[in-house]
Motif scaffolding. Structure first.
Motif, PDB file in Angstrom:
ATOM      1  N   ILE A 126      16.124 -10.315   3.009  1.00 47.51           N
ATOM      2  CA  ILE A 126      16.228  -9.760   1.665  1.00 47.51           C
ATOM      3  C   ILE A 126      14.819  -9.301   1.277  1.00 47.51           C
ATOM      4  N   ALA A 127      14.619  -7.987   1.216  1.00 46.21           N
ATOM      5  CA  ALA A 127      13.304  -7.412   0.938  1.00 46.21           C
ATOM      6  C   ALA A 127      13.243  -6.937  -0.508  1.00 46.21           C
ATOM      7  N   THR A 128      12.173  -7.309  -1.214  1.00 48.53           N
ATOM      8  CA  THR A 128      12.062  -7.007  -2.636  1.00 48.53           C
ATOM      9  C   THR A 128      10.682  -6.448  -2.960  1.00 48.53           C
ATOM     10  N   PHE A 129      10.645  -5.461  -3.835  1.00 49.45           N
ATOM     11  CA  PHE A 129       9.395  -4.944  -4.374  1.00 49.45           C
ATOM     12  C   PHE A 129       9.499  -4.982  -5.884  1.00 49.45           C
ATOM     13  N   ALA A 130       8.692  -5.853  -6.513  1.00 53.87           N
ATOM     14  CA  ALA A 130       8.629  -5.944  -7.972  1.00 53.87           C
ATOM     15  C   ALA A 130       7.383  -5.203  -8.419  1.00 53.87           C
ATOM     16  N   SER A 131       7.571  -4.121  -9.167  1.00 55.67           N
ATOM     17  CA  SER A 131       6.443  -3.251  -9.495  1.00 55.67           C
ATOM     18  C   SER A 131       6.330  -3.033 -10.991  1.00 55.67           C
ATOM     19  N   ILE A 132       5.130  -2.595 -11.406  1.00 54.10           N
ATOM     20  CA  ILE A 132       4.861  -2.246 -12.802  1.00 54.10           C
ATOM     21  C   ILE A 132       4.127  -0.912 -12.817  1.00 54.10           C
ATOM     22  N   PHE A 133       4.305  -0.148 -13.863  1.00 49.80           N
ATOM     23  CA  PHE A 133       3.540   1.105 -13.984  1.00 49.80           C
ATOM     24  C   PHE A 133       3.499   1.531 -15.451  1.00 49.80           C
ATOM     25  N   PRO A 134       2.362   2.111 -15.883  1.00 49.10           N
ATOM     26  CA  PRO A 134       1.036   2.075 -15.218  1.00 49.10           C
ATOM     27  C   PRO A 134       0.471   0.655 -15.278  1.00 49.10           C
ATOM     28  N   ALA A 135      -0.272   0.265 -14.267  1.00 46.93           N
ATOM     29  CA  ALA A 135      -0.697  -1.129 -14.160  1.00 46.93           C
ATOM     30  C   ALA A 135      -1.662  -1.531 -15.271  1.00 46.93           C
ATOM     31  N   HIS A 136      -2.509  -0.606 -15.765  1.00 43.88           N
ATOM     32  CA  HIS A 136      -3.481  -0.962 -16.796  1.00 43.88           C
ATOM     33  C   HIS A 136      -2.829  -1.108 -18.172  1.00 43.88           C
ATOM     34  N   ASP A 137      -1.658  -0.497 -18.366  1.00 41.23           N
ATOM     35  CA  ASP A 137      -0.927  -0.618 -19.636  1.00 41.23           C
ATOM     36  C   ASP A 137       0.566  -0.513 -19.326  1.00 41.23           C
ATOM     37  N   SER A 191       0.820  -1.217   0.000  1.00 40.53           N
ATOM     38  CA  SER A 191       0.000   0.000   0.000  1.00 40.53           C
ATOM     39  C   SER A 191       0.856   1.271   0.000  1.00 40.53           C
ATOM     40  N   TYR A 192       2.074   1.206   0.505  1.00 43.13           N
ATOM     41  CA  TYR A 192       2.955   2.375   0.479  1.00 43.13           C
ATOM     42  C   TYR A 192       3.541   2.631  -0.910  1.00 43.13           C
ATOM     43  N   GLY A 193       3.180   1.793  -1.867  1.00 39.19           N
ATOM     44  CA  GLY A 193       3.709   1.946  -3.215  1.00 39.19           C
ATOM     45  C   GLY A 193       2.862   2.812  -4.127  1.00 39.19           C
ATOM     46  N   GLU A 194       1.766   3.333  -3.633  1.00 42.51           N
ATOM     47  CA  GLU A 194       0.892   4.144  -4.476  1.00 42.51           C
ATOM     48  C   GLU A 194       1.564   5.462  -4.855  1.00 42.51           C
ATOM     49  N   VAL A 195       1.491   5.801  -6.150  1.00 48.44           N
ATOM     50  CA  VAL A 195       2.012   7.062  -6.675  1.00 48.44           C
ATOM     51  C   VAL A 195       0.889   7.706  -7.477  1.00 48.44           C
ATOM     52  N   ALA A 196       0.454   8.860  -7.063  1.00 49.30           N
ATOM     53  CA  ALA A 196      -0.685   9.518  -7.692  1.00 49.30           C
ATOM     54  C   ALA A 196      -0.435   9.746  -9.178  1.00 49.30           C
ATOM     55  N   GLY A 197      -1.384   9.294  -9.999  1.00 52.76           N
ATOM     56  CA  GLY A 197      -1.315   9.526 -11.432  1.00 52.76           C
ATOM     57  C   GLY A 197      -0.633   8.436 -12.225  1.00 52.76           C
ATOM     58  N   TYR A 198      -0.062   7.417 -11.556  1.00 48.07           N
ATOM     59  CA  TYR A 198       0.693   6.415 -12.295  1.00 48.07           C
ATOM     60  C   TYR A 198       0.233   4.979 -12.058  1.00 48.07           C
ATOM     61  N   ALA A 199      -0.803   4.752 -11.284  1.00 49.41           N
ATOM     62  CA  ALA A 199      -1.434   3.432 -11.139  1.00 49.41           C
ATOM     63  C   ALA A 199      -0.416   2.313 -11.000  1.00 49.41           C
TER      64      ALA A 199
END
Length: 593
Positions: free
Chosen positions: A520-531, A489-497
């Motif tokens: 070993i802590a990892t965050f694998a993310s994508i943006f924008p999530a819809h595309d 939840s701390y990964g939210e960035v306004a405008g970038y889904a």
């Protein structure tokens, strides 16, 4: 030549018959023979004189022509000729995807001593020690007065140092021209570029050869004289790379981590836009490799590609993907998450209390180990192994970094049902963060496997399809929900889904087993999530958040905030404009007059 007898018998008999003296006949023949010999000798001498005269004429003509050429040309400093093959010094520049300079050659000079030509070695040693504080005057004097005729003093000099040495006025101190490798951005992209060293050396030139990174991976291309004028273009974006490194360094310090890594990759092409590993180094002054301790203790260790780790719950998305693809589940399928699961002396449990029954989507959102293990049992060990193999998790990656060749994943010796369950939530299989980034790209780009690359402008053929576009679309929604209402939840960035998945795995100990309170802590993310345009993987080595009343080590509190800040910084640099997420209309308040 037929020799004529001096006393021919017929003439001798005839002379005796006439009463003449036969000796006169011999004398006459002898005289004629001597005259013929003298004529031949004279002709030979005249021929030799003619040849010598022609040779002298040609020599004087050549000297005259050479003098004419020299007098008509520009004056140049004469150079001493050296034996052997010439040293190749040409090396192509390296630039980023926008053509900005990452590495180039700089003309400089070396310093050496011809001790037999030195006039005052004691003074020269004192003056050199003042110019170069790391040199010892007594050792220099001992070398200058020994039997050594030649002595290297400095392989490279700055212009100021060269002038200071020149002012000493010692004829035995000489300068040799050479080119050195210069990295104008210092430590930025150090683990990508790698570094160089001097190879073959002479007083007038030195060969520059790569020792790590792309400098070594593209050695043949960079050192090819025919391509020295054509820069090697990388996929790295210098501005984005610098921003990623700055955020990663700040996050590493705030989270008290021993090390960190980050990879930003184009989800469609596999092009690596930024790759960072901390601690890092300045390739202009590359440190020596460690001779003892663990490889990760060295700043030369590239955690993004060399580091092979258990990446924890980031692997759960692969279990969901395969189960969806096989038709075993759908996003709303109810999964038994009541735990723990006992398997012999082993026990699989969740980190905190969860509902006994959850949907497939909630298993990913809430990151249930038990639920994921149940899904892995449905899939089976053989099918799981085959799927992860297709994603590239069992072999080294063909990326253009020599370090990647040494990062072979650690797979279970026997892929049993228990292995399948633990691998499903990221334990028992160790891979690099770059492996994870390329696999996540395949999960969200429509299901096509990508090959990570650092070379700009290469035509990479599309990889094989690993999942269907429909499954990929479901996974994107799941990853988005993890950020909206789950462990990231701390990964939210306004405008970038932003969408993504967290992973927290116990850190292996050098002596076997796992270390206490080390993750070993990892965050694998994508943006924008819809595309999805980009995949970002952030990994922290033993990070801990101490901002609360109790230390928190899980990725949701350590790696996720760093990843969110990176996206906030680099998304505008990548040309992504903030936008309203499809399906979420802006809030409207109705009022009446």
């Amino acid at each position: 030549m037929t020799r004529v007898p001096l006393r021919p018998l017929a003439r001798i008999l005839e002379a005796r018959a006439k009463g003449e003296n036969p000796d006169l006949i011999e004398a006459e023949n002898l005289r004629q023979r001597h005259e013929e010999m003298a004529d031949r000798t004279r002709a030979r001498a005249e021929g030799r004189l003619l040849v010598i005269a022609v040779l002298f004429l040609c020599a004087f003509a050549a000297v005259g022509v050479r003098m004419g050429v020299i007098s008509a040309s520009e004056p140049v400093e004469p150079r001493a000729a050296t034996a052997g093959a010439p040293i190749a010094t040409a090396r192509a520049d390296i630039v980023d995807r926008q053509g900005r300079l990452l590495a180039t050659n700089l003309v400089t000079h070396s310093l050496y001593a011809q001790t037999r030509d030195m006039v005052d070695p004691a003074r020269a040693a004192r003056e050199l020690a003042m110019i170069f504080p790391d040199l010892d005057a007594q050792e220099l004097y001992a070398d200058f007065t020994s039997n050594r005729k030649f002595l290297w003093i400095r392989k490279t000099l700055s212009p100021e140092q060269q002038q200071a040495v020149f002012d000493i006025g010692e004829p035995g101190l000489l300068f040799g021209p050479r080119e050195m490798r210069l990295y104008p951005n210092g430590a930025v992209a150090a683990h990508v570029l790698g570094g160089t060293r001097f190879g073959d050396e002479g007083v007038n030139a030195a060969q520059v050869v790569g020792v790590a990174g792309v400098e070594m991976a593209f050695e043949e291309r960079l050192s090819d004289p025919g391509q020295s004028d054509a820069p090697l273009a990388l996929t790295i974006d210098l501005t984005v790379q610098a921003a990623v490194e700055r955020v990663l360094a700040g996050g590493m310090q705030i989270m008290n981590a021993q090390g960190a890594a980050a990879i930003l990759m184009d989800a469609q092409t596999g092009e690596i836009v930024a790759l960072a590993s901390l601690p890092d180094f300045d390739p202009n002054n590359r440190p020596s490799p460690l001779t003892k301790g663990q490889p990760a203790d060295s700043p030369l260790f590239n955690r993004a590609v060399q580091g092979v780790y258990e990446l924890g719950s980031t692997f759960k998305i692969f279990a969901a993907a395969q189960a969806l693809e096989l038709g075993l589940v759908n996003p709303n399928t109810l999964i038994d998450t009541k735990g723990p699961i006992h398997w012999g002396r082993f026990r699989i449990r969740d980190m905190h209390r969860m509902d006994p029954i959850m949907t497939m989507t909630d298993v990913i959102v809430e990151s249930s180990n038990v639920g994921t293990a149940r899904v892995a049992q449905m899939i089976g060990a053989d099918r799981q192994k085959a799927f992860l193999t297709r994603l590239g998790f069992t072999e080294t990656l063909p990326v253009e970094l020599v370090e990647a060749r040494r990062a072979k994943p650690l797979v279970p010796e026997r892929w049993s049902e228990l292995s399948a369950m633990t691998v499903s939530y990221g334990h028992g299989l160790s891979v690099s963060p770059l492996h994870l980034a390329s696999a996540y790209a395949a999960m969200v780009n429509g299901g096509i496997k990508v090959t990570p690359t650092l070379q700009r402008g290469t035509d990479v053929a599309p990889g094989p399809r690993v999942i269907s576009p429909e499954t990929s679309a479901i996974l994107r929604k799941m990853l988005r929900q993890v950020v909206v209402r789950g462990t990231a939840s701390y990964g939210e960035v306004a405008g970038y889904a932003v969408g993504g998945k967290t992973g927290s795995a116990d850190k292996p100990s050098a002596t076997g087993g796992y270390e206490d309170d080390s993750v070993i802590a990892t965050f694998a993310s994508i943006f924008p999530a819809h595309d999805p345009k980009y995949v970002l993987v952030v990994t922290l080595d033993d990070g801990v958040d101490t901002s609360g009343p109790e230390p928190r080590r899980t990725a949701g509190y350590t790696a996720v905030p760093i990843g969110a800040e990176m996206i906030r910084r680099v998304a505008p640099l990548l040309g992504l404009k903030p936008e309203i997420e499809p399906g979420s209309a802006p809030g409207v308040t109705l009022t009446s007059n």
